[in-house]
Design a protein around this motif. Structure first.
Motif, PDB file in Angstrom:
ATOM      1  N   GLY A 108      -9.429  14.702  -0.472  1.00 35.36           N
ATOM      2  CA  GLY A 108      -8.359  13.674  -1.033  1.00 35.36           C
ATOM      3  C   GLY A 108      -7.489  14.533  -1.959  1.00 35.36           C
ATOM      4  N   LEU A 130      -5.202  16.634   0.454  1.00 34.47           N
ATOM      5  CA  LEU A 130      -4.263  15.765   0.999  1.00 34.47           C
ATOM      6  C   LEU A 130      -3.146  15.330   0.246  1.00 34.47           C
ATOM      7  N   GLY A 131      -3.498  14.980  -1.025  1.00 32.67           N
ATOM      8  CA  GLY A 131      -2.511  14.122  -1.916  1.00 32.67           C
ATOM      9  C   GLY A 131      -1.949  15.322  -2.993  1.00 32.67           C
ATOM     10  N   LEU A 189       1.144   4.223  -5.080  1.00 31.39           N
ATOM     11  CA  LEU A 189       0.185   3.914  -3.862  1.00 31.39           C
ATOM     12  C   LEU A 189      -1.061   4.882  -4.052  1.00 31.39           C
ATOM     13  N   PHE A 190      -0.903   5.935  -4.532  1.00 29.98           N
ATOM     14  CA  PHE A 190      -2.088   7.034  -4.706  1.00 29.98           C
ATOM     15  C   PHE A 190      -3.060   6.321  -5.974  1.00 29.98           C
ATOM     16  N   SER A 218      -4.756   2.982  -4.465  1.00 27.91           N
ATOM     17  CA  SER A 218      -5.938   3.196  -3.432  1.00 27.91           C
ATOM     18  C   SER A 218      -7.049   4.050  -4.086  1.00 27.91           C
ATOM     19  N   MET A 219      -6.729   4.737  -5.016  1.00 27.07           N
ATOM     20  CA  MET A 219      -7.866   5.403  -5.781  1.00 27.07           C
ATOM     21  C   MET A 219      -8.687   4.510  -6.598  1.00 27.07           C
ATOM     22  N   THR A 224       3.049   7.834   3.962  1.00 26.86           N
ATOM     23  CA  THR A 224       2.072   6.687   3.317  1.00 26.86           C
ATOM     24  C   THR A 224       0.784   6.895   3.657  1.00 26.86           C
ATOM     25  N   GLN A 265      -1.143   9.088   4.479  1.00 22.87           N
ATOM     26  CA  GLN A 265      -1.637  10.390   3.936  1.00 22.87           C
ATOM     27  C   GLN A 265      -2.094  10.083   2.514  1.00 22.87           C
ATOM     28  N   VAL A 266      -1.132   9.441   1.894  1.00 24.16           N
ATOM     29  CA  VAL A 266      -1.232   9.345   0.248  1.00 24.16           C
ATOM     30  C   VAL A 266      -2.356   8.103   0.064  1.00 24.16           C
ATOM     31  N   LEU A 267      -2.330   7.084   1.120  1.00 22.69           N
ATOM     32  CA  LEU A 267      -3.441   6.128   0.818  1.00 22.69           C
ATOM     33  C   LEU A 267      -4.936   6.747   1.346  1.00 22.69           C
ATOM     34  N   ALA A 288      -5.532   9.808   0.926  1.00 22.66           N
ATOM     35  CA  ALA A 288      -6.126  10.826  -0.198  1.00 22.66           C
ATOM     36  C   ALA A 288      -6.499  10.226  -1.285  1.00 22.66           C
ATOM     37  N   GLY A 289      -5.870   9.064  -1.826  1.00 19.23           N
ATOM     38  CA  GLY A 289      -6.185   8.205  -3.064  1.00 19.23           C
ATOM     39  C   GLY A 289      -7.618   7.607  -2.829  1.00 19.23           C
TER      40      GLY A 289
END
Lengths: 174, 141
Positions: free
Chosen positions: A96, A99-100, A120-121, A124-125, B83, B85-87, B89-90
């Motif tokens: 992760g 990727l981020g 968004l990060f 979702s985290m 979007t 990829q960020v989702l 990653a999180g």
């Protein structure tokens, strides 16, 4: 203890300033550090080095006291075993992170930027953390099973496993 | 491998600030400054002795907000991640840091700073896994 929480507020404030001064709130810089086989940005080595050495010295001084200034006792993790959740969790986190370009600290410190990717990060985290807490009983059952078979055991004398418990949890997790 | 131009002084100064902030939390509240642990602990249960978590995170958010106000260039994102990829990653960071009991701050700074072998191993694994991920995803395009 609400009034003592003010001091952890100060720590959080300084932490965020440190993150932004060090460049760790730029996801591109973090990915630049992880991109070691191509064009490498060594900044993170200096950030981590500075932070670890500072903490190492100050922790030794602080730990000479019998208790912290505004709490009854020090809460310090004492586990020493290298188990499957530790390794598996670190692998997932690394994927992760790569990727981020965000780890939890910079993500939280960047919330005020209001950038869609940051929000968004962070969202979702938080979802991932909540899911992980739901998975916890299942995962610990699985690990006990593996530990009982002798895998990953690096010596943790405090936790002697009862064979009956281990069998019980392993059947749950399968 | 080619080494990019970088400024070591702000990196080192910021690192010292992070280390000092983490040590202050230990000196004041007796707690490890692990962001995933502090946030995750707050999410999993609430009790009155959790106030320090909430105020620490508030400081982190407001400190970041102040820094963004003064120096927005410190928050530039050149990754152009989509979007999905960020989702992903999180989600992976949230899952991984809670399952693995820590992140860059908890394991990487406080754990290694305490000479914990567990944290050193975790840090080597997530840095290695991050490097492999960037190797396969191609890094910044």
């Amino acid at each position: 203890m609400i009034r003592y929480s003010f001091f952890s507020f100060l720590s959080g404030l300084l932490f965020a300033l440190g993150l932004s001064v060090s460049g760790m709130t730029e996801p591109g810089k973090v990915i630049g550090f992880l991109n070691i086989t191509r064009s490498w940005d060594p900044s993170l080595v200096f950030v981590m080095g500075g932070a670890v050495i500072t903490y190492f010295i100050l922790f030794r001084l602080i730990h000479k006291r019998s208790a912290p200034l505004f709490a009854l006792q020090f809460s310090i993790p004492e586990r020493k075993d290298i188990d499957l959740p530790l390794l598996g969790g670190a692998v997932l986190f690394g994927i992760g992170w790569g990727l981020g370009g965000f780890c939890p600290g910079p993500a939280v410190a960047s919330i005020f930027t209001g950038k869609p990717n940051v929000l968004l990060f962070a969202g979702s985290m938080i979802l991932g953390m909540v899911i992980a807490d739901q998975l916890r009983p299942l995962l610990s059952g699985k690990t006990k099973h593996l530990l009982n078979q002798g895998f990953w055991k690096t010596g943790n004398p405090d936790k002697k496993l009862e064979p009956a418990t281990a069998t019980g949890t392993s059947s749950n997790s399968n | 491998m080619e080494i990019l131009e970088f400024s070591w002084l702000p990196a080192l100064a910021g690192g010292i600030m992070i280390g000092t902030a983490s040590a202050l939390l230990m000196a004041f509240n007796g707690r490890v400054a692990g962001i995933s642990g502090i946030l995750g602990g707050l999410l999993s249960r609430w009790s009155p002795d959790q106030w320090w978590r909430l105020t620490f995170l508030l400081g982190l958010v407001l400190g970041g907000g102040a820094a963004y106000h003064w120096a927005p260039e410190a928050f530039i994102d050149i990754t152009e991640n989509g979007t999905m990829q960020v989702l992903a990653a999180g989600l992976l960071v949230g899952l991984g840091t809670r399952i693995g009991s820590g992140c860059t701050s908890g394991h990487g700074v406080c754990g290694i700073g305490r000479l914990s072998i567990r944290s050193l191993v975790a840090t080597l694994v997530f840095v290695g896994s991050g490097m492999l991920t960037v190797f396969f995803s191609g890094g910044l395009q």
